[in-house]
Design an enzyme around this catalytic site. Structure first.
Site, PDB file in Angstrom:
ATOM      1  N   SER A   1      -1.889  -0.626 -11.965  1.00 56.09           N
ATOM      2  CA  SER A   1      -1.552   0.676 -11.381  1.00 56.09           C
ATOM      3  C   SER A   1      -1.693   1.807 -12.383  1.00 56.09           C
ATOM      4  O   SER A   1      -2.199   2.893 -12.045  1.00 56.09           O
ATOM      5  CB  SER A   1      -0.129   0.635 -10.816  1.00 56.09           C
ATOM      6  OG  SER A   1      -0.046  -0.326  -9.785  1.00 56.09           O
TER       7      SER A   1
ATOM      8  N   GLY B   1       1.410  -7.340 -14.854  1.00 56.23           N
ATOM      9  CA  GLY B   1       0.049  -7.191 -14.330  1.00 56.23           C
ATOM     10  C   GLY B   1      -0.073  -6.036 -13.358  1.00 56.23           C
ATOM     11  O   GLY B   1      -1.050  -5.282 -13.386  1.00 56.23           O
ATOM     12  N   CYS B   2       0.917  -5.877 -12.506  1.00 51.35           N
ATOM     13  CA  CYS B   2       0.881  -4.803 -11.505  1.00 51.35           C
ATOM     14  C   CYS B   2       1.019  -3.434 -12.173  1.00 51.35           C
ATOM     15  O   CYS B   2       0.394  -2.467 -11.752  1.00 51.35           O
ATOM     16  CB  CYS B   2       1.979  -5.022 -10.466  1.00 51.35           C
ATOM     17  SG  CYS B   2       1.776  -6.591  -9.587  1.00 51.35           S
ATOM     18  N   THR B   3       1.814  -3.374 -13.217  1.00 52.88           N
ATOM     19  CA  THR B   3       1.963  -2.127 -13.965  1.00 52.88           C
ATOM     20  C   THR B   3       0.656  -1.784 -14.675  1.00 52.88           C
ATOM     21  O   THR B   3       0.190  -0.638 -14.609  1.00 52.88           O
ATOM     22  CB  THR B   3       3.126  -2.240 -14.976  1.00 52.88           C
ATOM     23  OG1 THR B   3       4.332  -2.497 -14.244  1.00 52.88           O
ATOM     24  CG2 THR B   3       3.285  -0.972 -15.792  1.00 52.88           C
TER      25      THR B   3
END
Length: 174
Positions: A71, A66-68
């Site tokens: 970002s 999710g963070c990838t």
């Protein structure tokens, strides 16, 4: 029996441990705080705010799906976001080394803040559970919060930020 109950209660408390937080509301002063970036260099957030509109987005953990997604979506929209004079700061409780690896691996064109001690999350009122910050975002202008999202969805985050910037411009607030 008593020992098993005690261990169960302690484990429940540990796994539900969450910092109590009251996220900054629109109109609040943005925290004037110094933190380390991905290169372990001190960054004064107030200096970043002074450059113009600043997105401060919190994510749980570098290099997770999710963070990838979140970002990289911001990265892929940098031309449009820079045209709107937006500076981006990503914040998680990862170490500078983990943030550097994440930034380099995905060629992220913005600074990542290594909030190992949680002081940036605390200053913004972002809840942290077991060392993982909640996914929240704030747009800062002239040292004040002008927009926030307290329940960011990775797939929708960039569009949400772009819409917020458009509304700020339309209202003459940009």
């Amino acid at each position: 029996m008593k020992r098993t109950l005690l261990v169960s209660v302690l484990l429940m408390g540990f796994f539900t441990f969450r910092t109590q937080a009251n996220p900054l509301s629109v109109g609040s002063a943005a925290p004037d705080i110094v933190a380390s970036n991905q290169d372990a260099k001190a960054v004064n957030l107030a200096d970043i705010y002074a450059r113009g509109l600043t997105l401060v987005y919190f994510y749980p953990k570098a290099d997770t799906p999710g963070c990838t997604l979140e970002s990289c979506s911001l990265r892929d929209s940098m031309v449009d976001l820079k045209a709107k004079n937006l500076t981006i700061l990503g914040v998680s409780e990862d170490s500078p080394a983990a943030q550097k690896k994440f930034k380099d691996k995905y060629q992220l064109p913005f600074e990542l803040i290594a909030d190992n001690d949680g002081k940036v999350a605390a200053a913004f009122g972002v809840p942290v559970t077991l060392g993982l910050a909640s996914r929240q975002s704030f747009i800062i202008r002239d040292g004040k919060v002008v927009w926030s999202s307290l329940s960011v969805k990775p797939k929708e985050h960039t569009k949400e930020v772009q819409n917020a910037l458009d509304k700020l411009r339309e209202s003459g607030s940009n």
